[in-house]
Design a protein around this motif. Structure first.
Motif, PDB file in Angstrom:
ATOM      1  N   ASN A  85       0.799  -1.219   0.000  1.00  0.00           N
ATOM      2  CA  ASN A  85       0.000   0.000   0.000  1.00  0.00           C
ATOM      3  C   ASN A  85       0.835   1.274   0.000  1.00  0.00           C
ATOM      4  N   THR A  86       2.134   1.163   0.191  1.00  0.00           N
ATOM      5  CA  THR A  86       2.990   2.348   0.228  1.00  0.00           C
ATOM      6  C   THR A  86       3.699   2.535  -1.110  1.00  0.00           C
ATOM      7  N   THR A  87       3.891   3.776  -1.483  1.00  0.00           N
ATOM      8  CA  THR A  87       4.622   4.107  -2.705  1.00  0.00           C
ATOM      9  C   THR A  87       6.107   3.887  -2.468  1.00  0.00           C
ATOM     10  N   PRO A  88       6.864   3.366  -3.450  1.00  0.00           N
ATOM     11  CA  PRO A  88       8.311   3.214  -3.269  1.00  0.00           C
ATOM     12  C   PRO A  88       8.964   4.536  -2.855  1.00  0.00           C
ATOM     13  N   GLY A  89       9.810   4.466  -1.820  1.00  0.00           N
ATOM     14  CA  GLY A  89      10.435   5.673  -1.293  1.00  0.00           C
ATOM     15  C   GLY A  89       9.635   6.329  -0.194  1.00  0.00           C
ATOM     16  N   TYR A  90       8.499   5.721   0.169  1.00  0.00           N
ATOM     17  CA  TYR A  90       7.634   6.255   1.216  1.00  0.00           C
ATOM     18  C   TYR A  90       7.308   5.136   2.207  1.00  0.00           C
ATOM     19  N   CYS A  91       6.724   5.518   3.338  1.00  0.00           N
ATOM     20  CA  CYS A  91       6.396   4.515   4.353  1.00  0.00           C
ATOM     21  C   CYS A  91       5.222   4.997   5.201  1.00  0.00           C
ATOM     22  N   PHE A  92       4.655   4.069   5.963  1.00  0.00           N
ATOM     23  CA  PHE A  92       3.715   4.383   7.035  1.00  0.00           C
ATOM     24  C   PHE A  92       4.473   4.303   8.352  1.00  0.00           C
ATOM     25  N   GLY A 111       3.162  12.901   1.499  1.00  0.00           N
ATOM     26  CA  GLY A 111       2.871  11.689   0.756  1.00  0.00           C
ATOM     27  C   GLY A 111       3.168  11.857  -0.722  1.00  0.00           C
ATOM     28  N   SER A 112       3.196  10.740  -1.428  1.00  0.00           N
ATOM     29  CA  SER A 112       3.437  10.758  -2.867  1.00  0.00           C
ATOM     30  C   SER A 112       2.216  11.317  -3.602  1.00  0.00           C
ATOM     31  N   GLU A 160      -2.284  11.192   3.146  1.00  0.00           N
ATOM     32  CA  GLU A 160      -2.205  11.756   4.497  1.00  0.00           C
ATOM     33  C   GLU A 160      -1.478  10.842   5.480  1.00  0.00           C
ATOM     34  N   LEU A 161      -1.187   9.608   5.045  1.00  0.00           N
ATOM     35  CA  LEU A 161      -0.525   8.645   5.926  1.00  0.00           C
ATOM     36  C   LEU A 161       0.928   8.387   5.545  1.00  0.00           C
ATOM     37  N   GLU A 162       1.292   8.696   4.320  1.00  0.00           N
ATOM     38  CA  GLU A 162       2.648   8.389   3.866  1.00  0.00           C
ATOM     39  C   GLU A 162       3.657   9.423   4.372  1.00  0.00           C
ATOM     40  N   ASN A 184      10.380   6.865  -8.070  1.00  0.00           N
ATOM     41  CA  ASN A 184      10.368   7.651  -9.298  1.00  0.00           C
ATOM     42  C   ASN A 184       9.981   9.093  -8.973  1.00  0.00           C
ATOM     43  N   LEU A 185      10.946  10.004  -9.080  1.00  0.00           N
ATOM     44  CA  LEU A 185      10.711  11.402  -8.720  1.00  0.00           C
ATOM     45  C   LEU A 185       9.730  12.094  -9.648  1.00  0.00           C
TER      46      LEU A 185
END
Length: 413
Positions: A107-114, A222-223, A230-232, A330-331
């Protein structure tokens, strides 16, 4: 591609001279770095005297020395709260601190986290929602919303993404402040970078060891393509990136400064920031990693710049600019529309095809006019300030920044 005609070598040398004259030289670059490291020290002395749990880092172009007077770079500041402990493994849990387990899943975008809230008395997940800044997800985890930090800060009305924009006091540059949380260990998603070896054997092992020892930050944003913005929290390796930038040679720094001038002058259509300077920095780092170190010399500056522009064009065409340290991130994801992509691609191609004309049109720091004077070998056609005056102007501004900062910090006690 690096066996270029004589005119490219001559153009490279003239460009290098122009950049030297406007302050992109070893003396001014080192002066900027020393001053912003001193400024960082002043901020943190004040925080320790005030017994706060906040630590500041000076980041970005000013602390790297990769700017000029004409680029008008803001002061980029990152502050992190030491009473928060971000962990990737349960062994990193600390008693008495606000512990959060970093989660990266489907559920998280690469480069991001919860961030999952844990108990502070024993290493177990928290089971009761403490306040409105947390939510309970479908798996029963209590997750930290990324809006919490800015809800506790005053004067945060003007935000640029995760940053708070502040207008400086008289004598002090404007600043962008980002508040983050720190993890002491290296991000598991970037573990491969520590062993990655480029053609030019750069970054060095020493830089990689430093990176592994500094950990990383999670930034409250977030991404653009996330289902849960709102969670990333974005994973930031900004201290490692600062280390890489201050280990560039002067030609690489000049290439980056010129890259940013071209970006600001020609590439972003209609004054929109579709391509960021961070993307340009990322492209530059990839290019350095994938070329022999001997390529990056003043007599080859224009060829190196062209290489970076071609790489940027490839990124735009493929809608993908991979983060230098976390390549899965991916930026450019969700960054621009098909119409904007077409316009950006056209602008980059137009610059490459009309390189000399476009270079002579750069107004920032009068680079175009200065280059014209040198190419025409008319040294007295325009009476520009010499590089020594530029250096003294830069240093005067920086001393004023420091003096004003000391005065402001003193008034707080």
């Amino acid at each position: 591609m690096f066996q270029e005609p004589d005119y490219r070598e001559n153009l490279s040398l003239m460009l290098s001279e122009v950049l030297h004259d406007i302050g992109v030289n070893e003396r001014t670059v080192m002066g900027r770095r020393r001053h912003f490291m001193l400024l960082e020290t002043i901020w943190n002395i004040k925080n320790r005297l005030a017994d706060t749990n906040l630590t500041y880092y000076s980041l970005g172009s000013n602390s790297e020395g990769t700017t000029t007077i004409g680029l008008q770079s803001d002061i980029d500041v990152l502050g992190y709260f030491s009473n928060f402990n971000i962990i990737q493994d349960w062994s990193e849990w600390e008693h008495g601190k606000d512990n959060f387990l970093m989660i990266q899943d489907e559920n998280t975008t690469p480069g991001y986290c919860f961030l999952q809230r844990l108990r502070n008395d024993e290493p177990l997940p928290l089971t009761v929602i403490p306040d409105e800044h947390f939510i309970l997800d479908r798996r029963g985890r209590i997750l930290h919303q990324n809006t919490i930090i800015y809800n506790f800060l005053q004067g945060a009305q003007q935000r640029h993404g995760p940053a708070i924009a502040s207008q400086g006091e008289p004598g002090v540059s404007d600043s962008d402040r980002v508040y983050a949380l720190h993890c002491k260990s290296w991000p598991q998603s970037a573990s491969g970078w520590l062993d990655r070896q480029g053609i030019g054997r750069w970054p060095t092992q020493e830089m990689r060891r430093y990176a592994a020892s500094t950990g990383f930050f999670v930034v409250p944003t977030g991404s653009k393509v996330s289902e849960y913005p709102e969670l990333e929290w974005r994973i930031s390796t900004s201290l490692t990136e600062r280390c890489l930038m201050i280990n560039l040679n002067i030609t690489q720094i000049r290439c980056y400064v010129l890259f940013k001038m071209i970006l600001k002058s020609f590439l972003n259509p209609q004054d929109e920031i579709n391509i960021s300077s961070f993307m340009c920095k990322t492209v530059l780092l990839h290019c350095i990693e994938n070329t022999e170190s001997g390529i990056w010399k003043d007599n080859n500056l224009y060829t190196c710049l062209t290489y970076c522009l071609l790489e940027l064009h490839s990124c735009v065409q493929n809608d993908c600019c991979s983060h230098f340290i976390i390549p899965e991130n991916n930026l450019m994801a969700g960054q621009f529309t098909a119409e904007t992509k077409h316009e950006l691609s056209k602008n980059i191609c137009d610059f490459i095809q009309n390189d000399r004309q476009r270079l002579l049109s750069i107004d920032i720091d009068d680079v175009g006019h200065r280059l014209q004077v040198k190419l025409n070998r008319v040294p007295h056609a325009i009476n520009y300030f010499p590089s020594l005056i530029i250096y003294e102007t830069v240093m005067t501004e920086l001393y004023m920044n420091i003096a004003t900062s000391i005065s402001c910090q003193h008034m707080l006690f």
